[in-house]
Design a protein around this motif. Structure first.
Motif, PDB file in Angstrom:
ATOM      1  N   GLU A  36      17.078  63.842  54.170  1.00  0.00           N
ATOM      2  CA  GLU A  36      18.133  64.389  53.317  1.00  0.00           C
ATOM      3  C   GLU A  36      19.253  65.067  54.117  1.00  0.00           C
ATOM      4  O   GLU A  36      20.412  64.820  53.849  1.00  0.00           O
ATOM      5  N   LEU A  39      21.497  62.434  55.540  1.00  0.00           N
ATOM      6  CA  LEU A  39      22.249  61.776  54.479  1.00  0.00           C
ATOM      7  C   LEU A  39      23.395  62.682  54.013  1.00  0.00           C
ATOM      8  O   LEU A  39      24.516  62.218  53.817  1.00  0.00           O
ATOM      9  N   GLY A  40      23.105  63.963  53.878  1.00  0.00           N
ATOM     10  CA  GLY A  40      24.153  64.920  53.505  1.00  0.00           C
ATOM     11  C   GLY A  40      25.240  64.990  54.563  1.00  0.00           C
ATOM     12  O   GLY A  40      26.436  65.023  54.241  1.00  0.00           O
ATOM     13  N   TYR A  42      26.028  62.626  56.614  1.00  0.00           N
ATOM     14  CA  TYR A  42      26.762  61.361  56.545  1.00  0.00           C
ATOM     15  C   TYR A  42      27.813  61.433  55.442  1.00  0.00           C
ATOM     16  O   TYR A  42      28.963  61.019  55.631  1.00  0.00           O
ATOM     17  N   ARG A  43      27.450  61.989  54.293  1.00  0.00           N
ATOM     18  CA  ARG A  43      28.407  62.113  53.183  1.00  0.00           C
ATOM     19  C   ARG A  43      29.553  63.064  53.561  1.00  0.00           C
ATOM     20  O   ARG A  43      30.704  62.802  53.244  1.00  0.00           O
ATOM     21  N   GLU A  46      31.784  61.213  55.939  1.00  0.00           N
ATOM     22  CA  GLU A  46      32.561  60.231  55.188  1.00  0.00           C
ATOM     23  C   GLU A  46      33.723  60.919  54.454  1.00  0.00           C
ATOM     24  O   GLU A  46      34.854  60.440  54.467  1.00  0.00           O
ATOM     25  N   HIS A  47      33.449  62.052  53.842  1.00  0.00           N
ATOM     26  CA  HIS A  47      34.496  62.807  53.130  1.00  0.00           C
ATOM     27  C   HIS A  47      35.572  63.295  54.101  1.00  0.00           C
ATOM     28  O   HIS A  47      36.772  63.186  53.813  1.00  0.00           O
TER      29      HIS A  47
END
Length: 159
Positions: A36, A39-40, A42-43, A46-47
């Motif tokens: 997690e 993944l966070g 990565y987000r 990306e943002h």
């Protein structure tokens, strides 16, 4: 007792299946929790990769507008000071205008007096001692009258 053994075997198979399901679910949950944060992150990355270029562009546009506003403010301050200085100098210009008007009037009167002297000459060609008398009342009237159009034209010639 045979039934009890069959039930125990059946129960043991169900228990093993249930245990496997629980262990698999537990493993999936642990795996999900373990991944997690990445993944966070990565987000978030990306943002940032999408939002930062837009924010940088807006910042550059804002800096350009800020420079234009600073220039306009400087111009306004300079113009305001110039207008205040012009207001202060109005009295001086009015004084110069009045002095020019009086000088022109005096010059016209002197020209009239010279013309009168020329017209009154003695037979020997000498100028007589006749001079026009200008009274204080005539001088005050001349000061109070607004300048004539001829005077305005003469004032324009001085500028």
């Amino acid at each position: 007792m045979t039934m009890d053994l069959k039930m125990a075997q059946f129960n043991e198979g169900d228990v093993q299946t249930s245990i496997r399901r629980v262990v698999n679910s537990f493993n999936a949950t642990i795996y999900s929790l373990a991944n997690e944060p990445s993944l966070g992150m990565y987000r978030i990355q990306e943002h940032i990769s999408v939002a930062v270029p837009r924010v940088v562009g807006q910042k550059q546009a804002l800096e350009i507008v800020n420079k234009q506003v600073e220039g306009a403010c400087f111009d306004i301050e300079y113009d305001t000071r110039a207008m205040c200085d012009m207001k202060k100098s109005i009295k001086t210009f009015e004084s110069v205008k009045d002095n020019l008007r009086r000088a022109i009037e005096t010059k016209e009167k002197m020209d009239e007096a010279a013309a009168l002297h020329r017209s009154i000459q003695s037979p020997q060609g000498k100028v007589s001692e006749v001079q026009p008398q200008i009274t204080n009342v005539e001088q005050q009237k001349a000061r109070m009258q607004p300048p004539s159009t001829d005077l305005s034209l003469k004032l324009k010639a001085f500028s």
